[in-house]
Design a protein around this motif. Structure first.
Motif, PDB file in Angstrom:
ATOM      1  N   ALA A 168       0.853  -1.211  -0.012  1.00 54.58           N
ATOM      2  CA  ALA A 168       0.112  -0.009   0.333  1.00 54.58           C
ATOM      3  C   ALA A 168       0.897   0.966   0.002  1.00 54.58           C
ATOM      4  CB  ALA A 168      -0.879   0.057   1.254  1.00 54.58           C
ATOM      5  N   VAL A 169       1.895   1.222   0.740  1.00 51.92           N
ATOM      6  CA  VAL A 169       2.911   2.463   0.806  1.00 51.92           C
ATOM      7  C   VAL A 169       3.635   2.685  -0.579  1.00 51.92           C
ATOM      8  CG1 VAL A 169       5.056   3.327   1.724  1.00 51.92           C
ATOM      9  CG2 VAL A 169       3.420   2.225   3.092  1.00 51.92           C
ATOM     10  N   ASN A 170       4.009   1.490  -0.938  1.00 51.91           N
ATOM     11  CA  ASN A 170       4.568   1.501  -2.653  1.00 51.91           C
ATOM     12  C   ASN A 170       3.453   2.269  -3.446  1.00 51.91           C
ATOM     13  OD1 ASN A 170       5.715  -0.591  -0.829  1.00 51.91           O
ATOM     14  ND2 ASN A 170       7.220  -1.029  -2.342  1.00 51.91           N
ATOM     15  N   MET A 171       2.406   1.763  -3.516  1.00 54.24           N
ATOM     16  CA  MET A 171       1.355   2.192  -4.454  1.00 54.24           C
ATOM     17  C   MET A 171       1.165   3.750  -4.132  1.00 54.24           C
ATOM     18  SD  MET A 171       1.003  -0.136  -6.432  1.00 54.24           S
ATOM     19  CE  MET A 171       2.661  -0.565  -6.194  1.00 54.24           C
ATOM     20  N   ALA A 172       1.058   4.214  -2.766  1.00 52.10           N
ATOM     21  CA  ALA A 172       0.827   5.553  -2.624  1.00 52.10           C
ATOM     22  C   ALA A 172       1.909   6.371  -3.063  1.00 52.10           C
ATOM     23  CB  ALA A 172       0.781   5.682  -0.847  1.00 52.10           C
ATOM     24  N   ALA A 173       3.144   5.968  -3.060  1.00 55.56           N
ATOM     25  CA  ALA A 173       4.106   6.874  -3.351  1.00 55.56           C
ATOM     26  C   ALA A 173       4.196   7.005  -4.907  1.00 55.56           C
ATOM     27  CB  ALA A 173       5.589   5.856  -3.141  1.00 55.56           C
ATOM     28  N   ILE A 174       3.699   5.991  -5.685  1.00 52.11           N
ATOM     29  CA  ILE A 174       3.376   6.029  -7.162  1.00 52.11           C
ATOM     30  C   ILE A 174       2.347   7.052  -7.293  1.00 52.11           C
ATOM     31  CG2 ILE A 174       2.773   5.055  -9.333  1.00 52.11           C
ATOM     32  CD1 ILE A 174       4.273   2.582  -8.212  1.00 52.11           C
ATOM     33  N   ARG A 175       1.378   7.120  -6.590  1.00 54.70           N
ATOM     34  CA  ARG A 175       0.236   8.014  -6.763  1.00 54.70           C
ATOM     35  C   ARG A 175       0.661   9.327  -6.426  1.00 54.70           C
ATOM     36  NH1 ARG A 175      -2.855   4.204  -4.286  1.00 54.70           N
ATOM     37  NH2 ARG A 175      -2.794   5.269  -2.043  1.00 54.70           N
ATOM     38  N   GLU A 176       1.748   9.767  -5.394  1.00 54.00           N
ATOM     39  CA  GLU A 176       2.236  10.928  -5.000  1.00 54.00           C
ATOM     40  C   GLU A 176       3.150  11.450  -6.111  1.00 54.00           C
ATOM     41  OE1 GLU A 176       1.545  13.001  -2.909  1.00 54.00           O
ATOM     42  OE2 GLU A 176       3.174  14.394  -3.238  1.00 54.00           O
ATOM     43  N   ALA A 177       3.871  10.492  -6.751  1.00 53.67           N
ATOM     44  CA  ALA A 177       4.890  11.117  -7.864  1.00 53.67           C
ATOM     45  C   ALA A 177       3.868  11.485  -9.068  1.00 53.67           C
ATOM     46  CB  ALA A 177       5.560   9.748  -8.209  1.00 53.67           C
ATOM     47  N   LYS A 178       2.756  10.776  -9.426  1.00 54.17           N
ATOM     48  CA  LYS A 178       1.838  11.183 -10.460  1.00 54.17           C
ATOM     49  C   LYS A 178       1.341  12.611 -10.115  1.00 54.17           C
ATOM     50  CE  LYS A 178       1.542   7.260 -12.724  1.00 54.17           C
ATOM     51  NZ  LYS A 178       0.831   5.608 -12.804  1.00 54.17           N
ATOM     52  N   GLU A 196      15.443   2.676  -3.473  1.00 53.59           N
ATOM     53  CA  GLU A 196      14.876   2.022  -4.640  1.00 53.59           C
ATOM     54  C   GLU A 196      13.753   2.800  -5.030  1.00 53.59           C
ATOM     55  OE1 GLU A 196      13.807  -1.955  -3.087  1.00 53.59           O
ATOM     56  OE2 GLU A 196      12.677  -0.989  -1.620  1.00 53.59           O
ATOM     57  N   ALA A 197      13.203   2.199  -6.264  1.00 56.80           N
ATOM     58  CA  ALA A 197      11.850   2.766  -6.714  1.00 56.80           C
ATOM     59  C   ALA A 197      10.799   1.792  -6.104  1.00 56.80           C
ATOM     60  CB  ALA A 197      11.555   2.537  -8.290  1.00 56.80           C
ATOM     61  N   PRO A 198       9.362   2.023  -5.905  1.00 56.18           N
ATOM     62  CA  PRO A 198       8.432   1.287  -5.262  1.00 56.18           C
ATOM     63  C   PRO A 198       8.088  -0.280  -6.017  1.00 56.18           C
ATOM     64  CG  PRO A 198       7.651   3.737  -5.749  1.00 56.18           C
ATOM     65  CD  PRO A 198       8.774   3.376  -6.494  1.00 56.18           C
ATOM     66  N   THR A 199       8.720  -0.290  -7.226  1.00 57.46           N
ATOM     67  CA  THR A 199       8.464  -1.517  -7.763  1.00 57.46           C
ATOM     68  C   THR A 199       9.865  -1.638  -8.440  1.00 57.46           C
ATOM     69  OG1 THR A 199       7.238  -0.969  -9.647  1.00 57.46           O
ATOM     70  CG2 THR A 199       6.052  -1.296  -7.848  1.00 57.46           C
ATOM     71  N   ALA A 200      10.849  -1.366  -8.317  1.00 53.45           N
ATOM     72  CA  ALA A 200      12.121  -1.600  -9.028  1.00 53.45           C
ATOM     73  C   ALA A 200      13.369  -1.128  -8.526  1.00 53.45           C
ATOM     74  CB  ALA A 200      12.183  -0.640 -10.486  1.00 53.45           C
ATOM     75  N   SER A 201      14.692  -1.550  -8.702  1.00 51.16           N
ATOM     76  CA  SER A 201      15.809  -1.269  -8.365  1.00 51.16           C
ATOM     77  C   SER A 201      16.272  -0.080  -9.187  1.00 51.16           C
ATOM     78  CB  SER A 201      16.955  -2.323  -8.418  1.00 51.16           C
ATOM     79  OG  SER A 201      16.309  -3.671  -8.077  1.00 51.16           O
ATOM     80  N   VAL A 202      17.424   0.584  -8.669  1.00 53.35           N
ATOM     81  CA  VAL A 202      17.966   1.854  -9.310  1.00 53.35           C
ATOM     82  C   VAL A 202      19.456   1.431  -9.615  1.00 53.35           C
ATOM     83  CG1 VAL A 202      18.636   4.359  -8.981  1.00 53.35           C
ATOM     84  CG2 VAL A 202      16.508   3.643  -7.842  1.00 53.35           C
TER      85      VAL A 202
END
Ligand code: PLP
Length: 294
Positions: A168-178, A196-202
């Motif tokens: 849920a936190v990872n998805m909230a971060a993507i919404r905030e980015a958008k 890292e990214a919410p669903t990826a490495s950097v």
């Protein structure tokens, strides 16, 4: 997501050796109901998972994903998965994979509260179309994850290196980015280091040197990043795990988000500052990542 096939798995102990696990699998309707209401995956996000890329029926990096599933299980005090049983389940769902790109997801939940055993299942679905992200890249915004670099070692109960179902936190971060006009986020520590990214490495490139944040910093050790580092090493590039200050995101010659399904998505902007996308190198990296890998 278009689900194609799903199996419910009756998990067996990790030390059980058998030639045939098919009687522990039940084919379920991928669009139908399959879980008990009290399953702790649904009630509390209490479980772990893995997403594996599938290309023309070949499941990528099965062993690294199983190793990480077992690592997550250890951190979460879930029973160690039986690798032979999961390998058999993966082969069973992959047999239904169409040409092109798909996703296999392995899920191990703590099961029903006070229940006798964990719940496990595996799904096969069509992969989302990543062509644009791979070609044009993604604009990222840096987001504070709210803890310092040393917190994972001091507070292991935060399960920061486990791939838990609680996204849920990872998805909230993507919404905030958008909301901020970007496509994706990059988590940073409160003391200014890249995670890292919410669903990826950097991964960052400085000349012939490729760098990624050290996985002990409470991030997932990406299977895609590891595979890519092995490939880059064979091509004569230097690779390193380091503590990466946030300013390096802007300073690097190029940077990518790496994950099993989207593969290498070049970073095209950081907090509104454009970043050059190396299209030729990115295409080469994705050609490697799309080739059959074990
Ligand atoms: N970090 C996080 C938080 C992820 O969710 C993922 C993938 O889902 C990754 C990193 C990249 O891991 P992998 O390359 O194994 O897909």
């Amino acid at each position: 997501m278009a689900w194609r096939f799903a199996l419910l798995i009756d998990p067996v102990a990790s030390d059980i050796r058998r030639d045939d696990f098919s009687d522990t699998f039940t084919v379920i309707d991928p669009d139908g109901a399959a879980l008990r209401l009290g399953d702790l995956s649904a009630q509390r996000g209490d479980g772990i998972f893995e997403s594996l890329g599938v290309i023309d029926g070949h499941v990528q990096e099965v062993e690294p994903h199983l190793a990480r599933l077992a690592h997550s299980a250890g951190l979460c005090e879930l029973p160690t998965p039986n690798f032979d049983q999961w390998r058999a389940a993966i082969a069973r769902v992959a047999a239904d994979a169409p040409a092109g790109e798909s996703v296999v997801k392995l899920i191990l939940s703590r099961g029903v509260e006070h229940g006798p055993a964990p719940t496990a299942w595996i799904t096969l679905a069509d992969a989302p179309d990543s062509a644009r992200a791979r070609a044009e890249g993604v604009r990222v915004t840096t987001l504070d994850r709210g803890y310092a670099l040393d917190v994972p070692a001091r507070a292991p109960w935060l399960l920061l290196g486990a791939k838990t179902l609680s996204y849920a936190v990872n998805m909230a971060a993507i919404r905030e980015a958008k909301r901020r006009g970007a496509d994706d986020a990059v988590f940073v520590t409160s003391d200014g280091f890249v995670l890292e990214a919410p669903t990826a490495s950097v991964v960052l490139r400085f000349g012939d040197r490729f760098v990624t944040p050290t996985p002990t910093a409470g991030i997932l050790h990406g299977t895609t990043q590891r595979s890519l580092f092995a490939h880059l090493g064979q091509r004569g590039f230097e690779t390193a795990y380091e503590t990466v200050p946030v300013s390096d995101l802007g300073r690097a010659d190029a940077a990518w988000l790496l994950s099993s399904v989207r593969l290498a998505a070049p970073i095209a902007a950081v907090d509104g500052e454009a970043k050059a996308v190396d299209r030729t190198l990115t295409d080469e990296l994705n050609a490697y990542l799309l080739s059959p890998r074990d």
